[in-house]
Design an enzyme around this catalytic site. Structure first.
Site, PDB file in Angstrom:
ATOM      1  N   ASP A 128      45.175  38.799 -10.553  1.00 62.00           N
ATOM      2  CA  ASP A 128      44.917  40.031  -9.815  1.00 62.00           C
ATOM      3  C   ASP A 128      44.346  41.046 -10.778  1.00 62.00           C
ATOM      4  O   ASP A 128      44.766  41.114 -11.923  1.00 62.00           O
ATOM      5  CB  ASP A 128      46.233  40.582  -9.254  1.00 62.00           C
ATOM      6  CG  ASP A 128      46.528  39.975  -7.909  1.00 62.00           C
ATOM      7  OD1 ASP A 128      45.573  39.702  -7.162  1.00 62.00           O
ATOM      8  OD2 ASP A 128      47.714  39.768  -7.619  1.00 62.00           O
ATOM      9  N   PHE A 139      47.684  63.440   0.013  1.00 60.95           N
ATOM     10  CA  PHE A 139      46.722  62.355   0.259  1.00 60.95           C
ATOM     11  C   PHE A 139      47.234  61.467   1.385  1.00 60.95           C
ATOM     12  O   PHE A 139      48.418  61.197   1.490  1.00 60.95           O
ATOM     13  CB  PHE A 139      46.557  61.522  -1.016  1.00 60.95           C
ATOM     14  CG  PHE A 139      45.584  60.403  -0.856  1.00 60.95           C
ATOM     15  CD1 PHE A 139      44.230  60.641  -1.041  1.00 60.95           C
ATOM     16  CD2 PHE A 139      46.010  59.132  -0.520  1.00 60.95           C
ATOM     17  CE1 PHE A 139      43.317  59.611  -0.900  1.00 60.95           C
ATOM     18  CE2 PHE A 139      45.104  58.116  -0.361  1.00 60.95           C
ATOM     19  CZ  PHE A 139      43.752  58.348  -0.554  1.00 60.95           C
ATOM     20  N   SER A 190      42.871  64.975  -0.956  1.00 59.79           N
ATOM     21  CA  SER A 190      44.086  65.767  -1.082  1.00 59.79           C
ATOM     22  C   SER A 190      43.738  67.079  -1.780  1.00 59.79           C
ATOM     23  O   SER A 190      42.636  67.245  -2.291  1.00 59.79           O
ATOM     24  CB  SER A 190      45.124  65.002  -1.898  1.00 59.79           C
ATOM     25  OG  SER A 190      44.665  64.855  -3.225  1.00 59.79           O
ATOM     26  N   ASP A 231      53.087  38.915  -5.959  1.00 59.23           N
ATOM     27  CA  ASP A 231      54.381  39.503  -5.665  1.00 59.23           C
ATOM     28  C   ASP A 231      54.609  39.748  -4.182  1.00 59.23           C
ATOM     29  O   ASP A 231      55.734  39.844  -3.738  1.00 59.23           O
ATOM     30  CB  ASP A 231      54.591  40.782  -6.474  1.00 59.23           C
ATOM     31  CG  ASP A 231      53.431  41.749  -6.322  1.00 59.23           C
ATOM     32  OD1 ASP A 231      52.530  41.463  -5.502  1.00 59.23           O
ATOM     33  OD2 ASP A 231      53.415  42.760  -7.029  1.00 59.23           O
ATOM     34  N   ASP A 238      51.313  36.680  -0.549  1.00 60.29           N
ATOM     35  CA  ASP A 238      50.949  35.792  -1.652  1.00 60.29           C
ATOM     36  C   ASP A 238      51.706  34.465  -1.588  1.00 60.29           C
ATOM     37  O   ASP A 238      51.335  33.501  -2.258  1.00 60.29           O
ATOM     38  CB  ASP A 238      51.287  36.439  -3.010  1.00 60.29           C
ATOM     39  CG  ASP A 238      50.298  37.536  -3.378  1.00 60.29           C
ATOM     40  OD1 ASP A 238      49.151  37.450  -2.901  1.00 60.29           O
ATOM     41  OD2 ASP A 238      50.690  38.439  -4.129  1.00 60.29           O
TER      42      ASP A 238
END
Lengths: 217, 562, 707
Positions: free
Chosen positions: C320, C389, C396, C527, C531
């Site tokens: 990743d 945000f 934001s 994680d 996945d």
């Protein structure tokens, strides 16, 4: 698996068919064909070789150009009774140069067998008295077994070293004998291939011819 | 000191072999991949008729077990046929020299010997084999055993590149090996031999009347044809007892070199064929380099050790032409040595020297070739052995680079290890156990020799049989029930266990998932790996066989034993 | 069960422990002797041969009468006794190696067990009441409440609340982590200690099957089945052993019958034991066990030894981007004002818009401006309105009490918000994006002032690690949700081999399948729950401990430190494991060469040429044999450190590795054996000329003969 879909072939029929094919082609056709062309082919290079290189000698005798004869007195303790004392000798042979005997041609002694040394000394003794002056020394092949027991050849040195003995027992000069040896030196026929050697059977036939023609050559 | 005038032709012969082998390798790969090749116009109609007759679909792809069954069946058929022929030859035609039927144990040993590409001869061919047995029995088996060996190598090779578990069709392979390789090349070989002066006749003997007196029977026959397949097929059974030492079978230095080329042709072509069939042409290099370097070392040592025998120094005899006891005078030392090393290292087993007479160093050299069995080894199976050694070496080496070992895109796992281990084990088992039995039970008798020499001779007998070599040392009286039966078992084990292992490894490789070589894969086409492979083969083989060598040839090198 | 105070633990109940693995030397020592049990020995065919010969020699030494032929063929009580003792020592050394490796594992396991045994937990019954139960009574699906100072009894998911958790029990030393309900940080590991906050946890594991238990089982070796390469190597070594047995036994028979005067049973047995690969044979299981140990020391729980070995074989790593290759946050690197706007003005606006933005991006803007000497205005937090945000808004900012409206956000969002975008700035936006960076537009009161350029920052050191991987022949594939341009820039900067932009987590599965179809061995880390299927499909799936239970369940390794780059370490350990086996096998084999040169001349005394083989000049044959045998025995303990630690591994090409390890362990094995045997020989020669030793030796000889 795609390979498993076929039924397995039962192995007996193909085995028998294939074996029969081999018998026909490899067992019959192949040697047959070769035999058919052999006389023509061998004539190109050495006529008669396909039949064993059998040549005729004087007085209805014959010999094979490939095979030696039992011409040696190396086994005898007393040279004076040996009919070959005035001839060039071939190498010792366990088989006495019998081409049909086959078995036991080789020396039974290992390389470090005391018996081998004794045998060598015995041969040297038998051939020795006349060749001490030769610069070649006594070449090993002259006093040892060949691999086939049929080897007709000795080295040039192996022929030259015998000259004093032959000169002693014949009435030929060493010079004549040297010329004879030199005329008989052969090789493989192809340059750089093979040893230089003397075919003792043929050399002796020339020697005999020389003696019977009165030694003038 | 050493007679080296013909060294150039020895070297040129080897170069010629490599050149021819390269071309032959290419041709073999075409033939066995079913691609168009030279003899198609003549052979295709004939082969398809044969397949129909056999009831075989040549496109049917066999798993390894089916392949093995087909192979063993054909070999068994050949063995039984030859056994019957030899047993009953006394009453069959083409027997003008009156060879009697062989005893069952000798017939069994002989049939097994020729079926297994060993060609060990416990008999005197001149006296004990009729022309019919020679042609229909032994000549046929010489083709069959060579074709079998080639088939095994081809099937093994396919395992490396296939993924469906199949390794080819045995009937296709054995037919192609015969029609496309062995038959045409043997014919070529036979014609060359005839040209060079080797006898070729269907007359069984000729009588001569030498001027020394008496009459002599000279046994003759289709010697040139016999020579052709004897050498090309790495068979090595002599038409005569003295084999290639006999001037009738090997009359000149030229025929000597032709024989060498024929013996090495297929074994040296194998790496080239292999590398093309697995589509990695560079991979021929490390294999050829391994074969060539060990082979050349063997040749060098042979010449070195045969250059003189210090044991005879005290006799004052001149050894300027080399130690020529048991050698033929028409060949120089390098030529005799080339033939002998070629014949033993290729497991042909033909002899042009008397092996028992060789110096201890030269004998160790020949033992070494038979212990290794793969440099280059016999047609097909020798190369298969080399691949098994590669698998073992790559296993240990592969671990050392931190990956599951892989070769040519195949992971080496426990199936391959299991069969490779069986093969490695079979050789010492088949050699040492019968040797020990022979001496423990006092089963051998000899025509002479020291204790160490006698030990060497028996060790040589079983080594030669297990390696399917076929050469022997003559002082052993080996035509006995014990040596015939023990020899038969040893030859069959030494032949078919490795063959089954090669097919099984091929089959299991073909069934594993591919492991495409990546940058992390150990490059087998590298100098490092080649050197490693040579050392690995040398050390592992040396470890297994050094002690017995000490008892045999080493002991002879000393004072003839203690 | 009696009603208890649900808030405080019952008196004396264990709710937490401290863990520190203690290697039990005594335990290892004891195990090294109990392993002499034939049922244990028979499992290792190579050492079993030594074992059989040990008993054989024991009998031959003390009861030579049992072997009628022995008396005449060199029976020497002292010599036989020495061989017997050395054989025992050889066996014992091999046992020590295995026992040490196991003790190391056991120390870890014991400290883990400590955590588990007798732990009490506060169960929440369906009706909401709480009661204390032993953790072993809990089942999957039960709920427990864990308060500060207490341990999580079993693996589970936080279903309510949040807490700061100390997982050092498992991970050794890592910082406390936050676990809370919802999202991807719900998973709690049994044995973790809550520091702060109260959580309700749904148990997801049955007792005995949690991570803790799995780790215990693995390190204890109960699930350690032999890995494929270990099986293959065992086949090879067994075959070698069998072949050597046949060689030497037939040699013995031949010697006995041909040269009875040279036959010596002790020497023959010594020869067998020297030649069979006892060094690798004795260390083989220790290598495997400590390989797994090393993985757990790296705070990775491997579910099988096989997975560790597979890690050495990997060809493809799927990484990743976020968290693995980049630090995971974009940081401000540049301010680009639009035409007519002063740089300082832009910076001021940017930091003001970020003043109350606690995200790493926001903080990095303030830090960057600070470096250029611009500090934020003082802002009255109470009176300021924050516009947080949100994914929909994509911007934001804040509105000061004075009414100034500072905003920053995605250029598209700002364009809409400001109702236009300066042309020159649009060009800059394109430039920035094409460079793989992310532009944020900043505006004050709906006037666009310029851009803040954010950049993904590649983790320090990742470049070197990726280069190492490349050298090992492992291809790296980066998966990222970024667009192609951004992904390409990061890929180029980090040195990753290839990348897959705009990837969704589900796509990893198809990537893995593609690579596997081509025969590659693939690893990935992950994680999230989405996945999980890919983790399960990968040859090595490394789940983050911080991830969901589903991910951890599917993966075959879990990293307790939740560090995705751990994959690289795992690869090294896997390779080390294989290299250690190969290297020690090579060492064993080349050793044999030297041993031959010691023993063969000793056996064939009197063969005249044999002295030329006696390279080490070992004149006394018996001492020569004993020296070789001693070297053979001591090679095992000397190599235990290498077996346990693994052969040093430096990333390099395969051919280089082969060359290096051949030199170190092949040539080294040869040389060290020659030197070692000679050293033992000199020592023994000294010992055997020492009068005191000779006196004792004579007494022993007399005692044995008197039996």
């Amino acid at each position: 698996m795609s390979t498993g879909e076929h039924a397995q072939v039962h192995p007996v029929r193909p085995a028998l068919v294939f074996l029969s094919l081999l018998i026909l082609l490899a067992g019959l056709a192949y040697p047959g064909l070769a035999t058919g062309v052999a006389p023509y082919l061998s004539d190109v290079t050495s006529p008669g070789s396909s039949g064993g290189a059998i040549h005729s000698g004087p007085n209805g005798t014959s010999y094979s150009g490939y095979l030696g004869e039992n011409i040696t007195c190396a086994y005898r303790a007393n040279l004076s009774t040996c009919p070959y004392r005035a001839l060039f000798w071939t190498r010792p042979s366990e088989a006495d140069y019998q081409p049909f005997s086959g078995a036991g041609n080789e020396s039974p002694y290992g390389p470090t067998d005391p018996a081998l040394r004794n045998e060598t000394l015995f041969y040297i003794n038998a051939t020795g008295p006349f060749n001490s002056s030769n610069p070649c020394g006594i070449p090993l092949e002259l006093v040892s077994d060949s691999a086939s027991g049929l080897d007709p050849d000795v080295s040039v040195c192996g022929a030259l070293v015998q000259i004093p003995r032959i000169a002693h027992f014949s009435h030929l000069t060493e010079r004549q004998l040297q010329d004879l040896v030199n005329a008989n030196i052969q090789g493989s026929g192809v340059p750089y291939i093979g040893a230089k050697y003397v075919n003792v059977v043929e050399l002796d036939m020339d020697l005999i011819a020389l003696v019977s023609s009165g030694g003038t050559g | 000191m050493i007679e080296l005038s013909t060294l150039p032709d020895v070297i040129l012969t080897i170069l010629l072999v490599i050149f021819l082998a390269r071309a032959l390798g290419l041709y073999l790969s075409k033939v066995f991949m079913g691609r168009p090749s030279l003899l198609d116009p003549i052979m295709v109609p004939f082969e398809s008729a044969l397949m129909r007759l056999m009831g075989v679909d040549p496109d049917h792809q066999m798993k390894w077990k089916e392949y093995a069954v087909a192979l063993l069946s054909l070999n068994a058929a050949g063995l039984i046929f030859a056994f019957l022929l030899l047993t009953f030859q006394g009453g069959l035609p083409l027997n003008s020299l009156g060879a009697p039927g062989m005893s069952w144990d000798l017939a069994l040993h002989t049939a097994a010997s020729f079926t297994t590409n060993t060609d060990f001869q416990h008999y005197v061919p001149e006296q004990q084999v009729s022309l019919l047995s020679s042609m229909l029995g032994l000549l046929v088996l010489m083709f069959l055993s060579a074709a079998t060996g080639i088939s095994v190598m081809v099937a093994f090779t396919r395992g490396f590149s296939r993924r469906d578990g199949s390794i080819g069709n045995f009937y296709f392979d054995v037919t192609q090996a015969f029609t496309r390789v062995l038959l045409p090349l043997s014919v070529l070989g036979a014609l060359l031999f005839i040209l060079a002066g080797v006898p070729q006749t269907l007359t069984q003997s000729v009588t001569i009347y030498p001027w020394t007196g008496g009459a002599q029977t000279i046994p003759l026959g289709p010697v040139a044809a016999w020579d052709g397949i004897e050498f090309l097929g790495t068979n090595g059974g002599g038409f005569y007892a003295a084999n290639a030492a006999n001037p009738l079978q090997n009359p000149s230095a030229v025929t000597n070199l032709i024989s060498v080329v024929l013996m090495l042709l297929i074994p040296f072509a194998s790496p080239f064929m292999f590398s093309r069939m697995v589509r990695r042409e560079q991979e021929a290099r490390p294999l050829l380099a391994t074969i060539l370097s060990i082979f050349l070392l063997g040749l060098f040592l042979m010449i070195f050790f045969q250059s003189s025998n210090p044991f005879l120094a005290s006799t004052g005899v001149s050894q300027s032409g080399g130690y020529l006891v048991g050698a033929e005078q028409r060949f120089t030392l390098p030529e005799s040595a080339l033939f002998q090393v070629t014949s033993i290292y290729s497991n042909t087993g033909a002899t042009s020297m008397a092996l028992g007479s060789l110096t201890p160093g030269a004998q160790i050299d020949l033992f070494w070739g038979m212990f290794l069995q793969c440099v280059p080894g016999g047609d097909g199976t020798g190369f298969g052995m080399l691949l098994i050694n590669v698998i073992l070496a790559i296993f240990v080496g592969g671990l050392m680079v931190g990956r599951t070992p892989e070769y040519l895109g195949n992971k080496i796992g426990k199936h391959q290890m299991k069969w490779a281990a069986v093969t490695i084990l079979s050789h010492p088992f088949a050699i040492l156990i019968p040797t020990a039995i022979t001496f423990v039970f006092g089963l051998a008798s000899f025509s002479g020799g020291t204790a160490a020499h006698q030990f060497t001779v028996v060790l040589y007998e079983f080594t030669s049989e297990s390696a399917n070599n076929g050469s022997g040392m003559s002082s052993l009286n080996d035509n006995t029930l014990f040596f015939n039966l023990a020899g038969t078992i040893v030859m069959l084990v030494g032949r078919y266990l490795p063959i089954i292992a090669m097919l099984a490894i091929g089959g299991s490789l073909a069934s594993t998932d591919p492991a495409p070589p990546g940058p992390g894969t150990l490059k087998t086409n590298s100098a490092t790996f080649t050197i490693y492979l040579i050392l690995f083969i040398t050390i592992v083989t040396g470890l297994l066989f050094l002690p017995v060598l000490v008892m045999g040839p080493f002991a002879q090198g000393a004072l003839g034993g203690p | 069960m009696a009603a208890v105070d649900p808030l405080t633990p019952p008196h004396g109940a264990k709710v937490s422990v401290k863990r520190k693995p203690v290697l039990s030397w005594a335990g290892a020592l004891k195990a090294s002797f109990t392993k002499m049990d034939p049922r244990v020995q028979v499992r290792n065919p190579i050492m079993f041969v030594v074992y059989i010969f040990f008993f054989f020699m024991l009998l031959a030494t003390f009861l030579p009468g049992l072997f009628p032929d022995l008396a005449g063929v060199g029976y020497d009580p002292m010599y036989y006794l020495s061989i017997t003792i050395i054989l025992f020592v050889t066996l014992w050394f091999a046992n020590v190696a295995e026992a040490l490796a196991e003790a190391q594992a056991k120390a870890q396991a014991d400290s883990l067990k400590e955590v588990r045994s007798g732990l009490m937990a506060r169960q929440i019954l369906p009706d909401g009441t709480r009661r204390w139960v032993p953790s072993s009574h809990l089942h999957s699906g039960d709920h427990v409440e864990v308060r500060p100072g207490e341990m999580v009894p079993l693996d589970g998911d936080v279903v309510q609340g949040g807490a700061v958790v100390d997982e050092s029990m498992m991970t050794g030393e890592s910082e406390p982590v936050v676990r809370e309900s919802g999202g991807d940080k719900t998973s709690l590991i049994g044995g973790a200690r809550v520091l702060q906050g109260i959580v309700m946890v749904r148990i997801t594991a049955e007792p005995g099957f949690g991570f803790l238990d799995r780790m215990i089982r693995l390190v204890e070796g109960t699930t350690r089945d032999k890995s494929p390469n270990e099986v293959s190597l065992t086949i090879l070594l067994t075959a070698l052993t069998a072949a050597i047995l046949v060689v030497i036994v037939s040699l013995a028979y031949l010697l006995g019958f041909r040269y009875p005067s040279l036959f010596n049973l002790g020497t023959i047995i010594a020869l067998v034991v020297c030649l069979i690969p006892t060094t690798i044979g004795g260390l083989l299981s220790a290598i495997g066990i400590s390989g797994v140990n090393r993985v757990s020391k790296a705070n990775v729980i491997a579910k099988s030894g096989k997975a560790v070995e597979a890690a050495g074989d990997l060809d493809v790593l799927i990484l990743d981007k976020t968290g693995t290759i980049t630090v995971g946050n974009r940081l401000a690197v540049q301010f680009l004002p639009t035409n007519g706007v002063d740089l300082t003005q832009l910076m001021k606006a940017a930091i003001n818009s970020s003043a109350l933005d606690d995200t790493p991006e926001g903080r990095s803007i303030i830090r960057l401006a600070g470096l250029k000497g611009v500090l934020p205005d003082r802002i009255d937090v109470q009176k300021t309105r924050v516009i947080p945000f949100s994914p929909e808004r994509k911007m934001s900012g804040l509105v000061t009490p004075e009414g100034a409206e500072y905003m920053k956000g995605a250029t598209s969002a700002i364009e809409t918000y400001a109702g236009g975008f300066p042309d020159d700035l649009a060009l800059k936006v394109r430039d920035v994006s094409s460079g793989g960076k992310t532009p944020l537009a900043v505006c004050l009161n709906k006037k666009v002032l310029g851009l803040v350029v954010l950049k993904d920052v590649v983790k320090p050191g990742i470049k070197d690690r990726l280069r190492e991987l490349k050298m090992m022949g492992i291809r790296t594939v980066m998966c990222t949700g970024d667009n192609r341009l951004t992904a390409a820039a990061i890929a180029a900067e980090s040195g990753v081999d290839s990348f897959i932009p705009e990837a969704k987590p589900e796509q990893k599965m198809s990537i893995i399948q593609q690579e596997k179809a081509q025969g590659h061995l693939v690893a990935m880390s992950g994680d999230g729950t989405n996945d999980a299927p890919a983790l399960a499909r990968a040859d090595v799936g490394l789940a983050m401990n911080s991830g969901t239970s589903a991910a951890k369940e599917a993966a075959n390794m879990v990293d307790l430190d939740s560090d995705p780059t751990k994959l690289i370490e795992v690869v090294s350990i896997g390779k080390q494991l294989l290299i250690t086996r190969g290297a020690l096998t090579t060492f064993s084999i080349t050793n044999d060469v030297a041993k031959y040169f010691a023993i063969i001349p000793a056996i064939f005394v009197g063969f005249a040429g044999i002295s030329s083989l006696n390279l080490m000049e070992l004149t006394d044959p018996k001492l020569a044999v004993l020296s070789a045998l001693l070297f053979n025995a001591f090679a095992i303990p000397l190599l235990i450190p290498i077996a346990m630690r693994g052969v040093a591994f430096h990333p390099a090409t395969a051919v280089e590795l082969l060359r290096r390890n051949l030199t170190i362990y092949g040539v080294g094995g040869l040389v060290s054996a020659f030197v070692g045997i000679k050293v033992f020989y000199l020592a023994l020669s000294y010992l055997f000329t020492d009068p005191a030793f000779m006196a004792v030796s004579e007494m022993v000889r007399g005692a044995i003969l008197g039996l």
